[in-house]
Each structure stands twice: as structure tokens, then as C-alpha cells.
Motif scaffolding. Sequence first.
Motif, PDB file in Angstrom:
ATOM      1  N   ARG A   4       0.815  -1.223   0.000  1.00  0.00           N
ATOM      2  CA  ARG A   4       0.000   0.000   0.000  1.00  0.00           C
ATOM      3  C   ARG A   4       0.845   1.268   0.000  1.00  0.00           C
ATOM      4  O   ARG A   4       0.329   2.351  -0.298  1.00  0.00           O
ATOM      5  N   LEU A   5       2.125   1.154   0.331  1.00  0.00           N
ATOM      6  CA  LEU A   5       3.028   2.307   0.300  1.00  0.00           C
ATOM      7  C   LEU A   5       4.195   2.067  -0.663  1.00  0.00           C
ATOM      8  O   LEU A   5       5.264   2.652  -0.501  1.00  0.00           O
ATOM      9  N   LYS A   8       6.963   4.644  -1.878  1.00  0.00           N
ATOM     10  CA  LYS A   8       6.824   5.896  -1.133  1.00  0.00           C
ATOM     11  C   LYS A   8       7.931   6.032  -0.095  1.00  0.00           C
ATOM     12  O   LYS A   8       8.599   5.063   0.270  1.00  0.00           O
ATOM     13  N   ALA A  10       8.756   7.595   3.758  1.00  0.00           N
ATOM     14  CA  ALA A  10       8.103   7.993   5.005  1.00  0.00           C
ATOM     15  C   ALA A  10       9.135   8.338   6.067  1.00  0.00           C
ATOM     16  O   ALA A  10      10.189   7.706   6.168  1.00  0.00           O
ATOM     17  N   PHE A  27       5.043   0.202   7.714  1.00  0.00           N
ATOM     18  CA  PHE A  27       5.239   0.995   6.497  1.00  0.00           C
ATOM     19  C   PHE A  27       6.229   0.293   5.565  1.00  0.00           C
ATOM     20  O   PHE A  27       6.030   0.239   4.350  1.00  0.00           O
ATOM     21  N   GLU A  30       4.824  -2.634   3.807  1.00  0.00           N
ATOM     22  CA  GLU A  30       3.936  -2.233   2.714  1.00  0.00           C
ATOM     23  C   GLU A  30       4.671  -1.505   1.596  1.00  0.00           C
ATOM     24  O   GLU A  30       4.041  -0.906   0.727  1.00  0.00           O
ATOM     25  N   ALA A  32       7.347   0.945   1.725  1.00  0.00           N
ATOM     26  CA  ALA A  32       7.930   2.279   1.862  1.00  0.00           C
ATOM     27  C   ALA A  32       9.396   2.199   2.278  1.00  0.00           C
ATOM     28  O   ALA A  32       9.790   1.321   3.051  1.00  0.00           O
ATOM     29  N   ASP A  88       6.800  11.432   1.042  1.00  0.00           N
ATOM     30  CA  ASP A  88       5.373  11.182   0.808  1.00  0.00           C
ATOM     31  C   ASP A  88       4.564  11.113   2.097  1.00  0.00           C
ATOM     32  O   ASP A  88       3.375  11.439   2.092  1.00  0.00           O
ATOM     33  N   VAL A  89       5.187  10.665   3.179  1.00  0.00           N
ATOM     34  CA  VAL A  89       4.477  10.466   4.449  1.00  0.00           C
ATOM     35  C   VAL A  89       5.320  11.030   5.585  1.00  0.00           C
ATOM     36  O   VAL A  89       6.508  10.690   5.710  1.00  0.00           O
ATOM     37  N   LEU A 241      -1.151   3.432   9.020  1.00  0.00           N
ATOM     38  CA  LEU A 241      -0.961   2.953   7.652  1.00  0.00           C
ATOM     39  C   LEU A 241      -2.127   3.365   6.768  1.00  0.00           C
ATOM     40  O   LEU A 241      -1.925   3.803   5.622  1.00  0.00           O
ATOM     41  N   ALA A 244      -1.740   6.958   5.984  1.00  0.00           N
ATOM     42  CA  ALA A 244      -0.577   7.187   5.135  1.00  0.00           C
ATOM     43  C   ALA A 244      -0.842   6.792   3.688  1.00  0.00           C
ATOM     44  O   ALA A 244      -0.272   7.379   2.762  1.00  0.00           O
ATOM     45  N   SER A 245      -1.697   5.814   3.491  1.00  0.00           N
ATOM     46  CA  SER A 245      -1.896   5.228   2.168  1.00  0.00           C
ATOM     47  C   SER A 245      -2.971   5.965   1.379  1.00  0.00           C
ATOM     48  O   SER A 245      -3.722   6.798   1.901  1.00  0.00           O
TER      49      SER A 245
END
Length: 282
Positions: A4-5, A8, A10, A27, A30, A32, A88-89, A241, A244-245
Amino acid sequence: MPGRLQHKVAIVTGAGSGIGLESSILFAQEGANVILADINLEGAQRGAALIAERFPNVKAVASKTDVSKEADIKGVVDLAVKEFGRLDVMFNNAGIMHPEDDNALNTEERIWDLTMQINLKGVWWGSKYAILAMRENLTDEAKGLHVGGSIINTASFVALMGAATPQLAYTASKGAVLAMTRELAMVHAREGIRINSLCPGPLKTPLLMDFLNTPEKRDRRLVHLPMGRFGEAVELAKAALFLASDDSSYMTGTDFKVDGGLSSAYVTALGEPALAPPSSLI
């Protein structure tokens, strides 16, 4: 299946333990790349090493970061951009609950000022420098990356209601985080920068357990929890999460409550055994 990340970048503050550590791991799981920022560098390094061992396809970097210092926060955001090219996060999670924090009569000014410096100014600076970095993001459809980003600010259930045990500076700081998050969200909504608050209920983390240091204090909290137990840090990480997503792409300015039903309760049923956390969390 992509995470999902995926692709990305973070930053998680307070990443050496508790919610911050669990969020950093999740994170990374997923997809990141993560910078684990903490004043406790050893804790952040342990987290980064764990991520490197479990998830070799992403990169984790530990950074000694004191969120009470603006230069440190600017530095960790600059590090993310230098290391990975974008941010991104931003999970502004670091905070304190000082054991000498009490009521209006007993809380000393130095405790008040220290709490505000970390819990409120730290979130302001984290948001400020994350916004500046996210404004530079470019869309990359091939990687599913877009303009803007997601900022998550850890508030608390006490930002919405009074605490059963006196902790005036902490409660005031978290209420201010909630108000500041709403305003930042409105100001930057059309830039594609989403800014939300995460409001944990009482958790079984060192931060709270060190404060609720007697059976009486712990029981005083539990009587208000409909689920009859303290939350687990990983349960808050899963909520972070989501924020963040892109699953929360139409959410900004919210206070996302993850509190075991506490803020919805007037009184709780007593005498029933509490359910254990799901086995996947143990």
C-alpha cells in the motif's frame, strides 16, 4: 501484489519504540522506504536493522532526531529528500507524558514548557518542513506516486475529553495538536497534502505504563474502556498505515479515534472479562 506504500518515502518520529516502531515496520512491510527518527538513536538503529533483515527490498535509515529542536526536524526532512528524492508520508508521532505533569496547581512551568516544546512545537515544525518537501513532489504514474503527500499527527483521546488522571500539560498539548491539524488541513488541501490526527486511546506502551505506575492508576483508566483492555501499539500502526496510504485519499482534517470505544462511552459494563487482543497481535 504491491504494498500500500510501494515506492513511497516515510519519516516516522519517535520510531525507537511503541507506535513509532510498529508503524515503521508496517510501512516498510507495505513497500515504503523509511527514516526512523528518534532522540534514542540506538532504538531507531535497532528498528532499522530489523526492517533490513525482514524486508530487503526497501531501505530503512536511522536518524538521531530531537523534535524539540527545529534544526533537527529540518535536517531529517532534508535527509529524506537527499536519500530518496521525495517525501510522501510524515508521521509526527514523537511525544512525552512527563511523570511530574499534574493539575493546574501542581504542574511546574518547566514541565509545561518542555511538554509544549516536544508535543506541540515538534509537530508544528514536522508539518512545516514536510509541507515544504511535499510541495516539490512530482507525479510518477508508473510508480503510483502523486503530487502532495500525507501528514499524520499523533494527538490523543484526551484532546477530545478530560483525562481521569491529571496531566494538564499533556492534555493541553494534544488538544492544540488537534486544532492545529484541522487548520493546516484546510490551508493545504488543494495542494494534495492531506493532514490528519490520530487519536489513540490508552495503550500498553512504555509511555503510558510508566505514567500509570500503580495498579490504582491503571484500574482507574480501565474502568472507562468498553473493551476492558489497553490497546496495542500495532493496532495504532495499522490506523496510521490507513492514513498514510491512498486508501484514505478523501480524508483530511479528521481526528481518527482508535480508543477501544472510550470516547463513545458514558459508563462501561463491569464484571465481564475483557476480550484478549486478536492472536495476530500477540
